[in-house]
Design a protein around this motif. Structure first.
Motif, PDB file in Angstrom:
ATOM      1  N   UNK A  21       5.358  25.630  11.104  1.00  0.00           N
ATOM      2  CA  UNK A  21       4.581  24.549  11.710  1.00  0.00           C
ATOM      3  C   UNK A  21       3.967  23.653  10.640  1.00  0.00           C
ATOM      4  N   UNK A  22       3.416  24.306   9.621  1.00  0.00           N
ATOM      5  CA  UNK A  22       2.786  23.517   8.560  1.00  0.00           C
ATOM      6  C   UNK A  22       3.817  22.578   7.931  1.00  0.00           C
ATOM      7  N   UNK A  23       4.996  23.114   7.681  1.00  0.00           N
ATOM      8  CA  UNK A  23       6.040  22.307   7.041  1.00  0.00           C
ATOM      9  C   UNK A  23       6.465  21.157   7.959  1.00  0.00           C
ATOM     10  N   UNK A  24       6.711  21.486   9.228  1.00  0.00           N
ATOM     11  CA  UNK A  24       7.149  20.437  10.153  1.00  0.00           C
ATOM     12  C   UNK A  24       6.117  19.340  10.272  1.00  0.00           C
ATOM     13  N   UNK A  25       4.877  19.755  10.406  1.00  0.00           N
ATOM     14  CA  UNK A  25       3.807  18.779  10.546  1.00  0.00           C
ATOM     15  C   UNK A  25       3.696  17.901   9.322  1.00  0.00           C
ATOM     16  N   UNK A  26       3.884  18.513   8.158  1.00  0.00           N
ATOM     17  CA  UNK A  26       3.687  17.768   6.917  1.00  0.00           C
ATOM     18  C   UNK A  26       4.895  16.947   6.531  1.00  0.00           C
ATOM     19  N   UNK A  27       6.016  17.200   7.175  1.00  0.00           N
ATOM     20  CA  UNK A  27       7.231  16.551   6.713  1.00  0.00           C
ATOM     21  C   UNK A  27       7.152  15.026   6.639  1.00  0.00           C
ATOM     22  N   UNK A  28       6.673  14.347   7.685  1.00  0.00           N
ATOM     23  CA  UNK A  28       6.635  12.882   7.597  1.00  0.00           C
ATOM     24  C   UNK A  28       5.879  12.385   6.363  1.00  0.00           C
ATOM     25  N   UNK A  29       4.765  13.041   6.057  1.00  0.00           N
ATOM     26  CA  UNK A  29       4.000  12.581   4.898  1.00  0.00           C
ATOM     27  C   UNK A  29       4.728  12.915   3.606  1.00  0.00           C
TER      28      UNK A  29
ATOM     29  N   UNK B 106      -4.456  27.850   6.635  1.00  0.00           N
ATOM     30  CA  UNK B 106      -3.651  27.340   7.738  1.00  0.00           C
ATOM     31  C   UNK B 106      -4.412  26.306   8.539  1.00  0.00           C
ATOM     32  N   UNK B 107      -5.690  26.601   8.737  1.00  0.00           N
ATOM     33  CA  UNK B 107      -6.491  25.662   9.525  1.00  0.00           C
ATOM     34  C   UNK B 107      -6.446  24.280   8.890  1.00  0.00           C
ATOM     35  N   UNK B 108      -6.738  24.242   7.597  1.00  0.00           N
ATOM     36  CA  UNK B 108      -6.725  22.943   6.932  1.00  0.00           C
ATOM     37  C   UNK B 108      -5.340  22.325   6.973  1.00  0.00           C
ATOM     38  N   UNK B 109      -4.331  23.176   6.778  1.00  0.00           N
ATOM     39  CA  UNK B 109      -2.965  22.665   6.696  1.00  0.00           C
ATOM     40  C   UNK B 109      -2.470  22.155   8.042  1.00  0.00           C
ATOM     41  N   UNK B 110      -3.224  22.411   9.111  1.00  0.00           N
ATOM     42  CA  UNK B 110      -2.742  21.960  10.413  1.00  0.00           C
ATOM     43  C   UNK B 110      -3.637  20.910  11.053  1.00  0.00           C
ATOM     44  N   UNK B 111      -4.840  20.715  10.511  1.00  0.00           N
ATOM     45  CA  UNK B 111      -5.704  19.718  11.143  1.00  0.00           C
ATOM     46  C   UNK B 111      -5.720  18.393  10.406  1.00  0.00           C
ATOM     47  N   UNK B 112      -5.108  18.337   9.234  1.00  0.00           N
ATOM     48  CA  UNK B 112      -5.260  17.137   8.423  1.00  0.00           C
ATOM     49  C   UNK B 112      -4.658  15.885   9.054  1.00  0.00           C
ATOM     50  N   UNK B 113      -3.728  16.026  10.008  1.00  0.00           N
ATOM     51  CA  UNK B 113      -3.125  14.817  10.577  1.00  0.00           C
ATOM     52  C   UNK B 113      -4.181  13.951  11.254  1.00  0.00           C
ATOM     53  N   UNK B 114      -5.315  14.566  11.562  1.00  0.00           N
ATOM     54  CA  UNK B 114      -6.392  13.794  12.178  1.00  0.00           C
ATOM     55  C   UNK B 114      -6.839  12.658  11.264  1.00  0.00           C
TER      56      UNK B 114
END
Lengths: 278, 296, 439
Positions: A21-29, B106-114
């Motif tokens: 999930x982390x990778x997928x989410x970060x991919x665009x950036x 993980x928390x930080x790695x998943x909320x940053x899109x905000x």
């Protein structure tokens, strides 16, 4: 299988999913960052490159010069900080009033503040714009900032928190002979630190992201904000978008809100947790 | 506590709320009232001529195919952002809520899109999905031979902007869901487990209902987001096109007001949006206060 | 002794005072100018303005890039009530009627008289001044005028086995050449165009066909559009057929036809003449130009002027107005008009400049630049239909038009229905405009 083993396996699965999930989410950036380091030809190559190049500084310099990025960056930073700070102060004062005092019209006035949640900018954009023209604020920091000075989020946040403050606290202060403002400054505000930080993050990010309002309310390059600057880099009829240059600017534009979020993360998360717990 | 802790200070509270109220009145309420007023008029661009036309602006909008299409587009867009956004974030938050090592990371790695602005999200996704040259378009065409061209496919364009908007909002949703989940008392879930209920059932019967204040709050916020804050994203990615496939209500409002210089119609559109938002807000308030009966 | 000293000091101070006020009086009069020229055009504009400021130290033209044409106009309208707008504003041609009805401007033809000067209005290229004139009087200063023409890729023509010196001149030939291109497999689509609404207006005026009644809105405000007749239908049908065959590609409002042409994805482009400089520099193939295609056997009109013009805000004091007028005179100078043309591809508005360019052989060096001129100079200039249409709610009407065209191209509506749908929506807007202005 022992319970411990099953648990361990469960853990690994969860870790795996989370990492994906982390990778997928970060991919665009990630893609954006890589593109910002490529040269123009490289950015149009087939297949698209996924490894960083070395053109970042060149691209950044190009973007910087084209849209006067230094100034735009300053404008965005300035208005985001000022608005966040002012909003916080105004919300602190108002929440203090609504929770520690009884005064006539309290309920009505509070409801009015709440109603403004339903009045985001587009709902009143043309008259507000005409108002700016009337004050002769068009293309000024005033126009960019003042209409944003009221915050319902802040009011809700602080009010919620102040309602949980035990009444011994203000009572003790009163008995000690402290004026309400003294109590406010020396006791209430310090214990609100977490919420203040949380609100700052929220409002800074909100202000940094503003696009429509700065678009219509600024007329010259000096007063524009970084979001509009990015749009200007994109606009061209003749040539295809130069993604490498655009991404260099975009990457830089991403940083301040990210930095703010990371710096105040603990308070931010805590503040929200406090909100949700009743 | 909601009582007079400092009796005798009659004026102070008014002074404290004055700054906020002044801003609210001058910059929010009065302009809004003016907007409503202007919605009953037809005005020339320079304001030299102005005729009272009653409800005509509204009637025209309801009769206009373009407006109805914009309503449907906004509805589809918001539905995607809300449903997909909330489900995915809830799932992720649930995962984060497990007792595992490195939760902080993980928390930080998943909320940053905000922290990403809608404009930046738009730029990145526009580049990834650029017809023929974009990364994703290229990969898709290599794998399946299908050429992704949002410029000629309205539904695809809408899907892409919705995905970009949802992506950006995931961080925010996750934070709130996580906070809400952490407020679900362990005892309830343990009791359910003892009673033999599977975790799926436990989730739906216990966790989800207890989450409803958070859920309804997020529903409202995501709706505000989808209605208003994505303007930058649309302006960067599609400008409402192709045709008017991605012309959200807020974008149409901007075009009619600032490009076509039709202030009357734009004002009417403003009011309609306000009306819709209010209904949802009242609805959400009802749910929030009702469901709180179930919480501890 | 004391008297003399103090007398001397007073004298010195007075001299100082006079000198400083003299300095203040010598400060140049500022003339603000809001415009929408971006990219390479901005550079040319700024160098012209710098030249003016240097040659006229009494005045200082201060240019401000205020965004797109639409944004510039919106900002001008917002600034107008508080009097904080510019002395000069550049408005796109579709905003002409809006500006005429605004009550915010001084028509340009009145300015020389207001300043006690005279001016020869006949020195300008007629089709251009006709567009911006009301009853024969010029209301705004033509500045950046262009029209539409056909660009084509000579290299691709050769590749497909076609004669690179014989571009299509009629729509029939467009179709034939299009078929040949598709058969050769060199490219997937053959041509695209700039804004389809404008291109449609061109198709009408090239054949001396009115767009709307009341002489295209020139003898009075238009009450309805008149293009949804057999002729208009034929245009729609032709374009739809070409689209169905894959010859014509219309990628929507966000599609960049110039990019496609420059990168060799399409072989032909019907676009503004002001794109010429940009296309020549961006293309790595031989660029050819030709007249806008015609329908054989139909009357001859002229191609329409597009672009923008300069409007002068009302209520300026005499000093500022003089500054504005000096600037306009400067822009009308042959050498400056030539500088503007060579740097941007826009028409030089003065006939003198045109003649000089012809004499110096500018056009024989590069044929491409000549095409645009020949087109407007060889067409009619005496009919309203050939002069171009002027409508109040033009911007919104153009969008109605494009959305209907899209439906026709997508097969959602027949060309006839699409045309009528557009006409219906557009007429409603015209009616509103009439109602608003009390007619």
């Amino acid at each position: 299988m022992s319970k411990l083993n099953r648990k361990a396996k469960g853990q690994i699965v969860i870790h795996f999913i989370l990492i994906m999930l982390v990778i997928t989410l970060a991919f665009p950036v990630f893609f954006a960052i890589v593109t910002s380091t490529l040269s123009l030809q490289e950015s149009y190559q087939y297949p698209p490159k996924l490894l960083p190049g070395d053109q970042f500084m060149n691209n950044l310099r190009e973007a910087w010069g084209r849209i006067n990025m230094g100034r735009l960056f300053f404008n965005s930073t300035f208005i985001s900080i000022v608005v966040a700070v002012v909003k916080t102060i105004l919300a602190l004062l108002a929440a203090f009033a609504y929770t520690h005092f009884k005064f006539r019209g309290q309920g009505l006035l509070f409801s009015i503040c709440m109603i403004t949640q339903m009045l985001p900018l587009p709902v009143r954009i043309i008259p507000t714009y005409q108002l700016m023209a009337g004050f002769n604020w068009i293309n000024s920091y005033y126009a960019l900032m003042v209409p944003f000075f009221a915050s319902t989020t802040g009011l809700i946040l602080f009010r919620q928190f102040y309602l949980t403050v035990p009444r011994d606290l203000p009572d003790a202060a009163r008995v000690d002979g402290a004026s309400p403002m003294r109590y406010f400054m020396q006791i209430l505000v310090p214990i609100s630190k977490t919420n203040i930080a949380a609100l700052f993050v929220i409002e800074f990010i909100f202000m940094w992201s503003q696009y429509l309002w700065p678009l219509i309310v600024t007329t010259t390059q000096e007063m524009r904000v970084i979001q509009i600057g990015i749009k200007m880099l994109l606009a061209s009829e003749q040539i295809a978008p130069e993604w490498n240059v655009i991404m260099a600017a975009t990457v830089i534009a991403m940083l301040p809100p990210l930095i703010v979020l990371i710096a105040f993360r603990k308070s931010f998360v805590q503040g929200i947790a406090m909100q949700t717990a009743k | 506590m909601n009582e007079d802790r400092f009796p005798g200070h009659k004026i102070l509270p008014y002074l404290l709320i004055a700054p906020s109220l002044i801003v609210i009145f001058v910059f929010l309420i009065i302009p809004f009232a003016q907007s409503v007023y202007e919605s009953f008029y037809m005005s020339s661009p320079f304001g030299t001529h102005s005729i009272f036309i009653g409800l005509r602006n509204y009637l025209r909008l309801f009769a206009s195919q373009d407006y109805r299409s914009s309503v449907i587009t906004t509805f589809k867009f918001s539905a995607f952002v809300i449903i997909v956004g909330l489900s995915v974030s809830l799932g992720i938050a649930q995962l984060l809520n497990q007792k595992i090592k490195g939760v902080g990371f993980y928390q930080l790695a998943l909320i940053w899109t905000y922290a990403i602005s809608p404009t930046v999200a738009g730029v990145i996704w526009a580049s990834m999905f650029a017809p023929a040259t974009g990364l994703i378009s290229y990969v898709v065409s290599k794998i399946s031979g299908y050429s992704l061209n949002w410029m000629t496919n309205g539904n695809l364009a809408l899907l892409i902007v919705a995905a970009a908007a949802t992506w950006k909002m995931l961080g925010y949703n996750i934070i709130f869901f996580l906070a809400g989940l952490q407020n679900v008392p362990d005892e309830f879930l343990e009791a359910a487990q003892i009673d033999g209920a599977g975790s799926w059932k436990a989730f739906w019967k216990i966790t989800f209902p207890l989450l409803s204040p958070t859920t309804s709050f997020l529903l409202f916020v995501n709706m505000l987001y989808a209605f208003f804050q994505v303007f930058g994203l649309i302006d960067i990615m599609t400008k409402g096109g192709p045709g008017n496939a991605t012309e959200l209500l807020v974008y149409k409002l901007y075009r009619d007001g600032f490009i076509h210089l039709n202030t009357g119609s734009a004002s009417a559109q403003s009011f309609i949006i306000f009306f819709v938002i209010s209904i949802v807000a009242i609805f959400q308030l009802r749910i929030a206060t009702r469901k709180s009966v179930y919480s501890r | 002794m004391n008297f003399k000293k103090s007398y001397f000091i007073v004298l010195l101070l007075t001299v100082f005072l006079l000198c400083s006020t003299g300095n203040v009086m010598a400060e140049p009069v500022e003339v603000t100018f809001w415009h929408a020229m971006s990219g390479s055009r901005l550079g040319v504009l700024e160098s012209i303005i710098d030249g003016f400021n240097e040659a006229n130290p009494d005045y200082k033209v201060v240019p401000l890039f205020t965004g797109s044409y639409a944004e510039t106009l919106t900002k001008y309208i917002a600034a107008y009530p508080s009097g904080t707008g510019p002395n000069i504003v550049q408005v796109y041609e579709v905003g002409t009627q809006t500006m005429i009805d605004s009550g915010a401007i001084t028509p340009v033809y009145e300015i020389p008289g207001m300043l006690g000067e005279t001016w020869d209005w006949a020195q300008y290229v007629i089709p251009i001044t006709n567009y911006y004139s009301v009853n024969g009087n010029l209301w705004s200063m033509p500045f950046n005028s262009s029209t539409a023409m056909l660009y084509y890729n000579k290299d691709l023509f050769k590749e497909a086995g076609l004669d690179p010196n014989k571009p299509p001149t009629t729509w029939k030939e467009m179709e034939e050449i299009g078929d040949k291109f598709l058969a050769s497999g060199v490219i997937d689509h053959v041509y695209s165009t700039g804004w389809p609404d404008w291109i449609f207006e061109q198709a009408l005026s090239i054949h001396n066909h009115l767009y709307s009644d009341n002489d295209n809105g020139r003898s009075g405000l238009s009450t309805e559009v008149v293009f949804n007749d057999d002729f208009g239908q034929m245009i729609f049908e032709t374009w739809t057929r070409l689209h169905d065959k894959g010859i014509y590609i219309f990628g929507g409002s966000e599609y960049a036809p110039n990019t496609a042409f420059n990168s060799g994805q399409i072989a032909m482009l019907i676009q503004s003449t002001s794109s010429l400089a940009g296309i020549i520099s961006a293309a790595d193939f031989e660029v050819g130009t030709s007249f806008y295609p015609r329908f054989d056997g139909y009357p001859v009109g002229n191609s329409v002027i597009g672009g923008g013009s300069l409007w002068v805000t009302k209520g300026q004091n005499e000093e500022e107005l003089r500054g504005v007028w000096e600037f306009f005179k400067y822009l009308s100078r042959e050498d400056i008009a030539i500088q503007w043309h060579k740097g941007t591809g826009y028409f030089p508005v003065s006939l003198g400049a045109l003649k000089t360019l012809l004499d110096e052989g500018w056009f024989s060096q590069d044929q491409a630049y000549l095409t645009a001129f020949l087109q407007i100079l060889s067409g009619r200039r005496d009919t309203a239909a050939a002069t171009g249409v002027r409508l109040g709610p033009f911007v919104a009407m153009r969008e109605d038009f494009v959305s209907s065209l899209e439906k026709s191209l997508a097969g959602q509506l027949s060309p006839e229905d699409a045309l009528n749908e557009a006409a219906e929506k557009m007429n409603q807007k015209l009616e509103d405009y009439l109602e608003l202005y009390g007619q």
